[in-house]
Scaffold this motif. Structure first.
Motif, short mmCIF file in Angstrom:
data_model
loop_
_atom_site.label_atom_id
_atom_site.label_comp_id
_atom_site.label_asym_id
_atom_site.label_seq_id
_atom_site.Cartn_x
_atom_site.Cartn_y
_atom_site.Cartn_z
N TRP A 30 0.83 -1.10 -0.05
CA TRP A 30 0.02 0.05 -0.04
C TRP A 30 0.79 1.25 -0.12
N ALA A 31 2.10 1.15 0.47
CA ALA A 31 2.85 2.41 0.61
C ALA A 31 4.24 1.99 0.26
N ARG A 32 5.11 2.78 -0.59
CA ARG A 32 6.39 2.52 -1.13
C ARG A 32 7.20 3.84 -1.02
N ALA A 33 8.57 3.65 -0.56
CA ALA A 33 9.44 4.54 -0.50
C ALA A 33 10.63 4.20 -0.86
N THR A 34 11.29 5.02 -1.81
CA THR A 34 12.63 4.44 -2.59
C THR A 34 13.70 5.61 -2.61
N LEU A 35 14.91 5.31 -2.81
CA LEU A 35 15.76 6.33 -3.06
C LEU A 35 15.90 6.21 -4.57
N SER A 36 16.41 7.51 -5.09
CA SER A 36 16.58 7.77 -6.77
C SER A 36 17.99 7.94 -7.02
N ASP A 37 18.76 8.08 -5.91
CA ASP A 37 20.28 8.24 -6.18
C ASP A 37 20.86 6.89 -6.08
N ARG A 38 22.19 6.90 -6.03
CA ARG A 38 23.18 5.73 -5.98
C ARG A 38 22.90 4.62 -4.74
N GLY A 39 22.91 3.34 -5.16
CA GLY A 39 22.37 2.56 -4.09
C GLY A 39 20.85 2.34 -3.54
N ALA A 40 19.90 3.20 -4.67
CA ALA A 40 18.68 2.86 -4.45
C ALA A 40 18.09 1.52 -4.23
N HIS A 41 18.69 0.63 -5.10
CA HIS A 41 18.25 -0.63 -4.97
C HIS A 41 18.37 -1.53 -3.54
N LEU A 42 19.23 -0.95 -2.86
CA LEU A 42 19.53 -1.42 -1.35
C LEU A 42 18.54 -1.09 -0.56
N LEU A 43 18.21 0.05 -0.69
CA LEU A 43 17.17 0.87 0.34
C LEU A 43 15.68 1.07 -0.20
N VAL A 44 15.12 0.38 -0.13
CA VAL A 44 13.28 0.34 -0.48
C VAL A 44 12.81 0.01 0.45
N ALA A 45 11.70 0.54 0.95
CA ALA A 45 10.92 0.27 2.05
C ALA A 45 9.45 0.16 1.33
N THR A 46 8.89 -0.68 1.77
CA THR A 46 7.17 -0.78 1.41
C THR A 46 6.46 -1.44 2.74
#
Length: 175
Positions: A30-46
């Motif tokens: 239902w909710a998602r937050a991601t980083l758009s810079d380098r390392g974004a694939h490591l820090l994704v929260a849902t």
């Protein structure tokens, strides 16, 4: 009169289908937050609906209640139960829309992780509601609209002639 009953049954079946889909959306994201810079694939929260307590449990309970009430209204012919189904649909919409900003805490969390992990002063994050939240809202709207339409069809029925003769309330005239 039979056409109204058939459409009313179809609308109640639509309520059951919308309730099942709404129930299916609760364990989804239902909710998602991601980083758009380098390392974004490591820090994704849902977060799923279940993670957003008590909202997920309440949406699930409203969906189950709407399914049961829709089935009872169809089997017993009591269209008045559609009022409760309408209330369940509106509750699902309100509960889901109440979680539109649920990704904001996730964004702050991954921002702090980004600062601590990679020594970045200003991490670039994006957050927002996920698709399944909008699916839950849509299910609630469909359920409420179908229940309201079923109620409207149930009230348009012509009055029953107490004499049991031809005509609807008019007197039978002989030739």
């Amino acid at each position: 009169m039979r056409a109204d009953t058939a459409w009313g049954d179809r609308l109640l079946t639509l309520c059951v289908a919308a309730g099942l889909v709404a129930l299916f959306t609760v364990p989804r994201t239902w909710a998602r937050a991601t980083l758009s810079d380098r390392g974004a694939h490591l820090l994704v929260a849902t977060r799923s609906g279940w993670d957003l307590a008590p909202t997920g449990a309440l949406v699930g309970a409203a969906a189950v209640l709407a399914i049961v009430l829709s089935l009872l209204a169809g089997w017993t012919g009591r269209r008045g139960l559609a009022i409760a189904v309408l209330a369940c649909g509106l509750a699902i919409v309100a509960l889901a829309l109440g979680r539109l900003d649920a990704a904001t805490p996730l964004e702050h969390t991954i921002g702090r992780l980004r600062i601590g992990t990679f020594q970045t002063d200003e991490p670039v994050t994006h957050s927002g509601p996920a698709v399944w939240l909008w699916v839950a809202v849509t299910c609630g709207v469909v359920m409420a609209a179908a229940a309201a339409s079923s109620l409207a069809l149930g009230r348009r029925r012509p009055p029953v002639n107490p004499a049991g003769g031809p005509g609807e309330g008019s007197q039978h005239r002989g030739v």
